[in-house]
Design a protein around this motif. Structure first.
Motif, PDB file in Angstrom:
ATOM      1  N   GLU A 126      33.872 -60.838 -34.022  1.00 37.52           N
ATOM      2  CA  GLU A 126      34.043 -59.899 -32.859  1.00 37.52           C
ATOM      3  C   GLU A 126      35.303 -60.057 -32.262  1.00 37.52           C
ATOM      4  OE1 GLU A 126      33.222 -57.073 -29.954  1.00 37.52           O
ATOM      5  OE2 GLU A 126      32.613 -57.409 -31.967  1.00 37.52           O
ATOM      6  N   GLU A 158      25.816 -67.701 -36.165  1.00 38.44           N
ATOM      7  CA  GLU A 158      26.155 -66.944 -34.891  1.00 38.44           C
ATOM      8  C   GLU A 158      27.555 -67.171 -34.515  1.00 38.44           C
ATOM      9  OE1 GLU A 158      23.585 -68.973 -35.262  1.00 38.44           O
ATOM     10  OE2 GLU A 158      22.058 -67.898 -35.231  1.00 38.44           O
ATOM     11  N   THR A 159      28.085 -68.118 -34.749  1.00 37.52           N
ATOM     12  CA  THR A 159      29.629 -68.417 -34.495  1.00 37.52           C
ATOM     13  C   THR A 159      30.491 -67.737 -35.329  1.00 37.52           C
ATOM     14  OG1 THR A 159      29.076 -70.806 -33.696  1.00 37.52           O
ATOM     15  CG2 THR A 159      31.369 -70.176 -34.275  1.00 37.52           C
ATOM     16  N   LEU A 184      29.963 -64.629 -36.614  1.00 35.77           N
ATOM     17  CA  LEU A 184      29.612 -63.251 -36.012  1.00 35.77           C
ATOM     18  C   LEU A 184      30.663 -63.334 -34.680  1.00 35.77           C
ATOM     19  CD1 LEU A 184      25.836 -62.525 -36.701  1.00 35.77           C
ATOM     20  CD2 LEU A 184      27.664 -61.484 -37.684  1.00 35.77           C
ATOM     21  N   LEU A 185      30.636 -64.294 -33.983  1.00 37.86           N
ATOM     22  CA  LEU A 185      31.461 -64.172 -32.803  1.00 37.86           C
ATOM     23  C   LEU A 185      32.805 -64.170 -32.935  1.00 37.86           C
ATOM     24  CD1 LEU A 185      31.499 -64.300 -29.543  1.00 37.86           C
ATOM     25  CD2 LEU A 185      31.438 -66.812 -29.939  1.00 37.86           C
ATOM     26  N   MET A 205      26.986 -58.921 -31.955  1.00 40.85           N
ATOM     27  CA  MET A 205      26.345 -59.892 -32.693  1.00 40.85           C
ATOM     28  C   MET A 205      25.454 -59.410 -33.947  1.00 40.85           C
ATOM     29  SD  MET A 205      27.259 -62.749 -31.598  1.00 40.85           S
ATOM     30  CE  MET A 205      26.416 -64.084 -32.388  1.00 40.85           C
ATOM     31  N   SER A 206      25.937 -58.308 -34.199  1.00 36.14           N
ATOM     32  CA  SER A 206      25.411 -57.541 -35.609  1.00 36.14           C
ATOM     33  C   SER A 206      26.177 -57.638 -36.652  1.00 36.14           C
ATOM     34  CB  SER A 206      25.432 -56.070 -35.186  1.00 36.14           C
ATOM     35  OG  SER A 206      24.286 -55.836 -34.072  1.00 36.14           O
ATOM     36  N   LYS A 207      25.597 -57.911 -38.014  1.00 39.69           N
ATOM     37  CA  LYS A 207      26.183 -57.870 -39.044  1.00 39.69           C
ATOM     38  C   LYS A 207      26.837 -56.562 -39.478  1.00 39.69           C
ATOM     39  CE  LYS A 207      25.565 -58.623 -44.145  1.00 39.69           C
ATOM     40  NZ  LYS A 207      24.772 -58.700 -45.177  1.00 39.69           N
TER      41      LYS A 207
END
Length: 397
Positions: A276, A269-270, A272-273, A297-299
């Motif tokens: 972004e 999750e980190t 992905l963040l 948070m989408s791939k």
């Protein structure tokens, strides 16, 4: 207070108006609250100083940078109130993300003084619509992208060129390319230059040092802009640098988020963040699968650097030719159109057009049975049929 006024007058007087990134008249300056965003180095400050010089009453307008030491002991709201009482009715506020509570105080100014016009700029990592105070119903927002190939040619040669639309290019590219090549002499020469150093106006300051300065600018964005907006700790910035270093060497690529996370010793999750944050900062471009939207948070289906100059600045070796071609097409088209990853080719634009990007000998085999499909070819001045020269897409903004 007098120091701020004198500094503003000096900066406006020194501003050159010969070349304008965006025609000053194109932005809706009549709005009471206007936000201008964009990557560091794209020319936001220059554009606003040009506006003050060309379109405003100098006696009633002021430029203020909120990273000025003056604001260490004085509030923006009280300063603006005093300036308004002195007759200043247009305030340009630069680097707002360097000032705590900027959104709250700008909101209060907007609500308190109906004859006050405020124009503010900040890092592209800023999320105006998720600021502490809700500015979404008040601020009209504009984004200043990196220079296009068309703008680079005007900046470098003083040759003014009309912007082309995507429908124009798809229908009339042979006629348009012939006309432009007569006017430019050698469009491919300008195209090759642009790939290396044409995206940011500050290349003119020192071309030899340009890539090093661009790399330092990216580091500044990570350490200062993103840190100021997100309040993440320094060790997270260090991990983000590590992630960007990997992206710079590998892009474009289909990411395995779990492996990326392991590489930087972070949670999925980190990672992905961080992707972004880098996207918001104008450093990378995340491509969604065709027909799908890309949430925070989408791939992503594919990861690119935002423009070709960043590849030259951040890569350890000479950027791959194919990578440069695809990155150029994406950076020029995505500013005005929705671009997704194509399931059968390189890019799918506006949920209608399929584009395969390659060299001059690129064949149609891969997209021969695909409706509304085109080959975008490098190293050709003009094309024919559904083969379009790559450089022509640099004329769109």
């Amino acid at each position: 207070m007098n120091e701020l006024i004198e500094l503003s007058e000096a900066l406006i007087d020194e501003t050159d108006t010969k070349f304008q990134r965006i025609e000053v008249s194109r932005i809706g300056w009549k709005d009471r609250l206007t936000a201008l965003q964009g990557h560091r180095g794209t020319g936001k400050t220059t554009l606003l100083l040009q506006y003050l010089k060309l379109k405003t009453d100098r006696k009633k307008s002021l430029y203020i940078s909120l990273d000025n030491f003056y604001f260490q002991s004085r509030s923006l709201y009280e300063t603006a109130r005093e300036l308004y009482q002195q007759g200043f009715h247009t305030l340009v506020l630069d680097e707002v993300h360097k000032y705590d509570n900027w959104s709250r105080e700008i909101k209060n100014l907007y609500d308190s003084y109906r004859n006050l016009k405020v124009i503010f700029t900040g890092s592209s990592a800023l999320q105006i619509y998720k600021a502490e105070a809700d500015l979404s119903r008040r601020a009209v927002s504009y984004n200043l992208p990196v220079m296009s190939l068309r703008e680079y040619i005007e900046f470098e040669q003083g040759i003014k060129l009309e912007k082309l639309t995507l429908p124009d290019i798809l229908k009339n590219h042979t006629v348009l390319a012939n006309a432009l090549s007569k006017k430019l002499g050698s469009p491919l020469r300008f195209f090759k230059q642009y790939l290396a150093h044409g995206c940011y106006p500050f290349y003119k300051e020192n071309l030899e040092n340009y890539h090093h300065k661009l790399m330092r600018t990216v580091i500044l964005v990570l350490e200062t802009d993103i840190a100021a907006v997100t309040n993440i700790p320094y060790n997270s910035i260090s991990k983000m640098k590590k992630l960007l270093a990997f992206i710079a060497q590998a892009a474009p690529f289909k990411p395995n988020i779990t492996q990326l996370a392991e590489r930087i010793e972070a949670k999925r999750e980190t990672a992905l963040l961080y992707l972004e944050y880098l996207r918001r900062a104008g450093i990378i471009h995340l491509l969604a699968p065709a027909g799908k939207s890309l949430g925070p948070m989408s791939k992503p289906e594919k990861i690119f650097l935002e423009n070709t100059n960043l590849a030259h600045a951040l890569c350890m070796e000479e950027p791959n030719v194919g990578t440069q071609r695809e990155t150029f097409f994406l950076s020029q088209v995505a500013h005005l159109h929705d671009v997704d990853a194509s399931p059968v080719s390189d890019f799918y634009v506006d949920n209608k057009f399929t584009f395969e990007v390659g060299g001059k000998n690129k064949k149609f085999n891969q997209i021969s049975n695909v409706k509304n499909s085109f080959v975008v070819a490098d190293d050709i001045v003009t094309g024919h049929g559904n083969q379009i020269p790559l450089w022509l897409f640099g004329m769109m903004y």
